[in-house]
Design a protein around this motif. Structure first.
Motif, PDB file in Angstrom:
ATOM      1  N   THR A   1       0.169   0.294   9.325  1.00 40.23           N
ATOM      2  CA  THR A   1      -0.254   0.883  10.607  1.00 40.23           C
ATOM      3  C   THR A   1       0.806   1.840  11.140  1.00 40.23           C
ATOM      4  O   THR A   1       0.490   2.964  11.566  1.00 40.23           O
ATOM      5  CB  THR A   1      -0.511  -0.230  11.637  1.00 40.23           C
ATOM      6  OG1 THR A   1      -1.540  -1.097  11.148  1.00 40.23           O
ATOM      7  CG2 THR A   1      -0.939   0.367  12.977  1.00 40.23           C
ATOM      8  N   VAL A   2       2.057   1.400  11.124  1.00 39.11           N
ATOM      9  CA  VAL A   2       3.146   2.248  11.618  1.00 39.11           C
ATOM     10  C   VAL A   2       3.282   3.494  10.750  1.00 39.11           C
ATOM     11  O   VAL A   2       3.561   4.594  11.251  1.00 39.11           O
ATOM     12  CB  VAL A   2       4.477   1.459  11.658  1.00 39.11           C
ATOM     13  CG1 VAL A   2       5.637   2.382  12.027  1.00 39.11           C
ATOM     14  CG2 VAL A   2       4.387   0.325  12.661  1.00 39.11           C
ATOM     15  N   SER A   3       3.074   3.346   9.436  1.00 41.22           N
ATOM     16  CA  SER A   3       3.140   4.507   8.533  1.00 41.22           C
ATOM     17  C   SER A   3       2.074   5.529   8.914  1.00 41.22           C
ATOM     18  O   SER A   3       2.349   6.743   8.940  1.00 41.22           O
ATOM     19  CB  SER A   3       2.935   4.064   7.084  1.00 41.22           C
ATOM     20  OG  SER A   3       3.987   3.239   6.665  1.00 41.22           O
ATOM     21  N   HIS A   4       0.869   5.058   9.219  1.00 42.33           N
ATOM     22  CA  HIS A   4      -0.223   5.956   9.603  1.00 42.33           C
ATOM     23  C   HIS A   4       0.074   6.620  10.950  1.00 42.33           C
ATOM     24  O   HIS A   4      -0.199   7.816  11.147  1.00 42.33           O
ATOM     25  CB  HIS A   4      -1.547   5.194   9.672  1.00 42.33           C
ATOM     26  CG  HIS A   4      -2.002   4.698   8.330  1.00 42.33           C
ATOM     27  ND1 HIS A   4      -2.697   3.522   8.161  1.00 42.33           N
ATOM     28  CD2 HIS A   4      -1.818   5.203   7.081  1.00 42.33           C
ATOM     29  CE1 HIS A   4      -2.958   3.337   6.879  1.00 42.33           C
ATOM     30  NE2 HIS A   4      -2.439   4.344   6.195  1.00 42.33           N
ATOM     31  N   ILE A   5       0.623   5.826  11.889  1.00 44.60           N
ATOM     32  CA  ILE A   5       0.979   6.380  13.198  1.00 44.60           C
ATOM     33  C   ILE A   5       2.049   7.453  13.050  1.00 44.60           C
ATOM     34  O   ILE A   5       1.976   8.525  13.673  1.00 44.60           O
ATOM     35  CB  ILE A   5       1.462   5.263  14.146  1.00 44.60           C
ATOM     36  CG1 ILE A   5       0.298   4.329  14.491  1.00 44.60           C
ATOM     37  CG2 ILE A   5       2.090   5.851  15.408  1.00 44.60           C
ATOM     38  CD1 ILE A   5       0.707   3.104  15.286  1.00 44.60           C
ATOM     39  N   ARG A   6       3.045   7.166  12.225  1.00 40.51           N
ATOM     40  CA  ARG A   6       4.130   8.133  12.002  1.00 40.51           C
ATOM     41  C   ARG A   6       3.577   9.438  11.435  1.00 40.51           C
ATOM     42  O   ARG A   6       3.934  10.530  11.901  1.00 40.51           O
ATOM     43  CB  ARG A   6       5.169   7.531  11.054  1.00 40.51           C
ATOM     44  CG  ARG A   6       6.374   8.412  10.793  1.00 40.51           C
ATOM     45  CD  ARG A   6       7.343   7.748   9.844  1.00 40.51           C
ATOM     46  NE  ARG A   6       6.728   7.501   8.530  1.00 40.51           N
ATOM     47  CZ  ARG A   6       7.407   6.998   7.492  1.00 40.51           C
ATOM     48  NH1 ARG A   6       8.678   6.687   7.612  1.00 40.51           N
ATOM     49  NH2 ARG A   6       6.776   6.810   6.339  1.00 40.51           N
TER      50      ARG A   6
ATOM     51  N   PHE B   1       8.168  10.583  17.105  1.00 36.69           N
ATOM     52  CA  PHE B   1       8.311  10.433  15.658  1.00 36.69           C
ATOM     53  C   PHE B   1       9.514   9.550  15.318  1.00 36.69           C
ATOM     54  O   PHE B   1       9.431   8.694  14.435  1.00 36.69           O
ATOM     55  CB  PHE B   1       8.460  11.818  15.006  1.00 36.69           C
ATOM     56  CG  PHE B   1       8.530  11.778  13.509  1.00 36.69           C
ATOM     57  CD1 PHE B   1       7.388  11.615  12.740  1.00 36.69           C
ATOM     58  CD2 PHE B   1       9.759  11.877  12.853  1.00 36.69           C
ATOM     59  CE1 PHE B   1       7.450  11.566  11.367  1.00 36.69           C
ATOM     60  CE2 PHE B   1       9.837  11.828  11.477  1.00 36.69           C
ATOM     61  CZ  PHE B   1       8.678  11.672  10.725  1.00 36.69           C
ATOM     62  N   LEU B   2      10.630   9.764  16.048  1.00 35.18           N
ATOM     63  CA  LEU B   2      11.823   8.930  15.821  1.00 35.18           C
ATOM     64  C   LEU B   2      11.515   7.469  16.140  1.00 35.18           C
ATOM     65  O   LEU B   2      11.980   6.563  15.442  1.00 35.18           O
ATOM     66  CB  LEU B   2      12.984   9.433  16.672  1.00 35.18           C
ATOM     67  CG  LEU B   2      13.588  10.779  16.254  1.00 35.18           C
ATOM     68  CD1 LEU B   2      14.661  11.217  17.254  1.00 35.18           C
ATOM     69  CD2 LEU B   2      14.196  10.687  14.847  1.00 35.18           C
ATOM     70  N   TRP B   3      10.748   7.235  17.220  1.00 33.78           N
ATOM     71  CA  TRP B   3      10.342   5.853  17.537  1.00 33.78           C
ATOM     72  C   TRP B   3       9.541   5.258  16.393  1.00 33.78           C
ATOM     73  O   TRP B   3       9.756   4.096  16.007  1.00 33.78           O
ATOM     74  CB  TRP B   3       9.492   5.867  18.811  1.00 33.78           C
ATOM     75  CG  TRP B   3       8.842   4.534  19.098  1.00 33.78           C
ATOM     76  CD1 TRP B   3       9.383   3.469  19.751  1.00 33.78           C
ATOM     77  CD2 TRP B   3       7.520   4.125  18.700  1.00 33.78           C
ATOM     78  NE1 TRP B   3       8.492   2.421  19.797  1.00 33.78           N
ATOM     79  CE2 TRP B   3       7.331   2.792  19.153  1.00 33.78           C
ATOM     80  CE3 TRP B   3       6.487   4.763  18.011  1.00 33.78           C
ATOM     81  CZ2 TRP B   3       6.152   2.099  18.945  1.00 33.78           C
ATOM     82  CZ3 TRP B   3       5.308   4.055  17.804  1.00 33.78           C
ATOM     83  CH2 TRP B   3       5.146   2.749  18.271  1.00 33.78           C
TER      84      TRP B   3
ATOM     85  N   ARG C   1      10.462   1.960  14.146  1.00 28.96           N
ATOM     86  CA  ARG C   1       9.515   0.854  14.003  1.00 28.96           C
ATOM     87  C   ARG C   1       9.156   0.608  12.532  1.00 28.96           C
ATOM     88  O   ARG C   1       9.021  -0.527  12.101  1.00 28.96           O
ATOM     89  CB  ARG C   1       8.233   1.155  14.793  1.00 28.96           C
ATOM     90  CG  ARG C   1       8.398   1.144  16.299  1.00 28.96           C
ATOM     91  CD  ARG C   1       8.729  -0.227  16.825  1.00 28.96           C
ATOM     92  NE  ARG C   1       7.711  -1.207  16.434  1.00 28.96           N
ATOM     93  CZ  ARG C   1       7.843  -2.513  16.593  1.00 28.96           C
ATOM     94  NH1 ARG C   1       8.967  -3.001  17.115  1.00 28.96           N
ATOM     95  NH2 ARG C   1       6.883  -3.337  16.223  1.00 28.96           N
ATOM     96  N   HIS C   2       9.027   1.688  11.787  1.00 29.12           N
ATOM     97  CA  HIS C   2       8.712   1.577  10.360  1.00 29.12           C
ATOM     98  C   HIS C   2       9.845   0.867   9.617  1.00 29.12           C
ATOM     99  O   HIS C   2       9.602  -0.024   8.784  1.00 29.12           O
ATOM    100  CB  HIS C   2       8.475   2.972   9.778  1.00 29.12           C
ATOM    101  CG  HIS C   2       8.099   2.966   8.320  1.00 29.12           C
ATOM    102  ND1 HIS C   2       9.037   2.982   7.301  1.00 29.12           N
ATOM    103  CD2 HIS C   2       6.873   2.909   7.713  1.00 29.12           C
ATOM    104  CE1 HIS C   2       8.408   2.947   6.145  1.00 29.12           C
ATOM    105  NE2 HIS C   2       7.111   2.912   6.353  1.00 29.12           N
TER     106      HIS C   2
END
Length: 617
Positions: free
Chosen positions: A27-32, A66-68, A72-73
């Motif tokens: 999920t975090v990868s997709h958000i990034r 993006f840094l956030w 998180r990733h």
């Protein structure tokens, strides 16, 4: 203590967590990726519309977002890796009970010493070894300390006994032990020798012993920045001064590049290890131990105004500064303006001035806990094994002649080989005290296994670990073996000659008059029976001393007659077999007395070799 059921239950729990963290990571990868694509599109649109202020503002917002997402990733990835480590750890405990531990990667091959008095014969290091079975140490120091435990370097029975409470506590503290092993597994290159790091930190020399020179490197960047500011403010002539100052700093960077790089590279190469050391030390610091031995070890990282972990974290932050060197543009700017490399060196020198007397002790603390945790693995998976009772070999002195103790013994109840799977293991009672033993029996009846069982349990006893026995008492003594004898074609040494040299070493050590145990398998197998018997008798006479106990295995029943020879103290032991439907059966139980059976012809028939009677030969 944990059981197989507990390990399987833990694996099931961690598998469920693995699925959750994997979904979070995806999920975090997709958000990034979404933040990057949407941000690029929106910022690009406003730039195309010449709304540069809005574009810059949005660029800042999307960059922060993006840094956030990156942070998180990374956190999700670390959590996932940690869960997978714990799955591996619990699987390894199960493997230790079912025999699959022989696939473990770290077998201690770097510790194999063919010339050592016993380690090769008793499978202490190398493939299918005791070390491979029990080791959970990840650091170089931890592996080394465990190696030293298994090399019988400790001769203090009291010190060994003190380890028992520590091992017992660690065996019961599985959560701590699991976290300790997990941190070690996550640390990249943590098994590398830290000596280059220690050598630099412990060395009191600095790059500029004269403080005036160091002051110059602090003053120059300040003067350079001031010159640049005054140039921007259009103060006359300062553009020339600023340019000159920049040239000087570039020149200083170039002049000291090789020397500075040598220092910074030494530290930077240990970046991942330093972070892992910090995590492990923090884990040790916060644990509340009950054992006096563990508290003594823990005190090495709790002394001082600041905790050891906080000091290592500071070192880790300094390493992050060094990481700037890997961005060519940033590296040039930082050194041109601030002499960045030199200030990294100065910061490291300040750090090592405060900690150079502590760093080795901190790493040894990690290693000591890891080594004891490896011993605790045994008690965790074999709670019914016992701790040995060890007697000091108190030597008496009579004038100038050193008189060794006459009470050398091993007394074991239900003793088995620790590396044999429990359902296949056959245990025996065994005792030997102030005498030698001859073990006879048919091929494959258990003679060699008995010798290795005695030897490997003694190694465990001296290491401070539980032993594979219901009861185990022993004296402190040195161990010598002669079992796996091979020829050396390059040196022109036959297996028989190699065995002679090995036994010569054992006999020579007898003259030291120190308590010792010898274990010799199939003595002089490389020569004819007559010479073998004569040679074996001579060896036994030479080894029959008050400070020596030991066993030899043999097929030569004639040696059993030495039991009646008053010049030596010898008892006979044997294994036997029985036959059912033309099949040979072994019970692997040790008995007193000499063997009366042989089985060579039956074994030949079993493998399909035609056995001729004497009239056909």
């Amino acid at each position: 203590m944990s059981s197989i059921h507990d390990y399987r239950k833990a694996i099931h729990t961690y598998r469920d967590q693995e699925v959750i963290y994997k979904k979070q990571l995806d999920t975090v990868s997709h958000i990034r990726l979404g933040i990057f694509l949407v941000g690029a599109a929106i910022v690009g649109y406003f730039s195309w519309m010449n709304e540069n202020v809005i574009a810059l503002l949005l660029l800042g917002i999307f960059t922060m977002a993006f840094l956030w997402a990156v942070i998180r990733h990374n956190l999700a990835k670390k959590q996932l890796n940690r869960i997978r480590c714990k799955i591996t750890i619990n699987n390894q405990y199960i493997d230790r009970t079912n025999g699959n531990w022989i696939t473990f990667k770290d077998a201690g091959n770097d510790f194999v010493q063919p010339s050592h008095p016993y380690t090769s014969d008793l499978d202490i290091f190398g493939q299918k070894s005791l070390f491979q079975w029990m080791n959970v140490a990840s650091t170089f120091v931890g592996r080394t300390i465990l190696r030293n435990y298994l090399l019988n370097s400790e001769k203090d029975a009291q010190a060994i006994t003190e380890r028992h409470s520590a091992v017992q506590e660690l065996a019961e503290s599985f959560e701590f032990a699991q976290e300790l092993q997990c941190e070690g597994m996550l640390g990249e290159n943590i098994n590398d020798n830290p000596e280059p790091l220690l050598s630099y930190i412990e060395n009191p020399k600095t790059m500029f012993p004269n403080e005036n020179w160091r002051f110059l490197f602090y003053a120059l960047p300040v003067a350079t920045i001031v010159s640049i500011v005054l140039t921007v403010l259009r103060v006359p002539y300062f553009e020339y001064i600023a340019l000159a100052m920049l040239v000087v700093q570039v020149a200083l960077t170039a002049i000291g590049f090789a020397r500075v790089s040598e220092v910074l590279s030494t530290i930077y190469d240990c970046k991942s290890s330093i972070e892992a050391y910090s995590n492990i030390i923090h884990l040790i610091e916060k644990e509340k131990f009950q054992s006096a031995h563990l508290n003594k070890i823990q005190s090495n990282v709790r002394s001082g105004k600041q905790t050891a972990s906080s000091q290592i974290i500071q070192l880790s932050k300094l390493v992050d500064r060094i990481d700037m060197r890997h961005s060519a543009f940033l590296y040039f700017i930082l050194n041109t303006l601030f002499l960045w490399d030199y200030h990294c060196v100065f910061a490291l020198e300040n750090w090592k001035r405060e900690n150079r007397h502590q760093i080795r002790k901190w790493l040894e603390t990690i290693g000591a806990i890891e080594a004891l945790s490896s011993l605790a693995v045994i008690k965790r998976i074999q709670p019914n094994w016992s701790y040995p009772k060890i007697y000091e070999s108190n030597d008496a002195t009579n004038g100038n002649n050193r008189q060794a103790t006459k009470d050398i013994r091993i007394i074991a109840g239900e003793m088995g080989h620790p590396l044999i799977v429990e359902e296949n293991r056959v245990c025996n009672d065994f005792s030997i005290q102030n005498h030698l033993g001859i073990v006879t029996g048919s091929n494959m009846s258990g003679k060699t296994t008995l010798l290795r069982t005695i030897g490997i349990n003694l190694v465990l006893a001296y290491a401070g670990a539980p032993v594979c026995a219901k009861k185990f008492e022993c004296s402190m003594m040195d161990i010598f073996t002669s079992m796996r004898i091979t020829d050396d074609l390059n040196s022109g040494i036959s297996s028989f000659y190699a065995e002679l040299l090995r036994i010569k070493t054992i006999i020579e050590y007898v003259n030291e008059e120190k308590p010792m145990l010898f274990l010799i398998d199939e003595i002089f197998r490389g020569t004819n029976s007559q010479d073998r018997i004569i040679g074996a008798k001579n060896v036994l006479v030479n080894l029959s001393k008050d400070w020596v106990i030991g066993l030899i295995s043999t097929h030569d029943f004639e040696l059993c007659d030495l039991e009646h020879d008053k010049k030596v103290k010898i008892e006979n032991y044997h294994f036997t077999e029985h036959y059912i439907n033309n099949e040979i059966k072994f019970d692997y139980k040790l008995r007193k007395g000499r063997c009366r059976t042989t089985n060579a012809k039956y074994l030949m028939k079993m493998v399909g070799i035609q056995f001729l009677d004497e009239r056909q030969l």
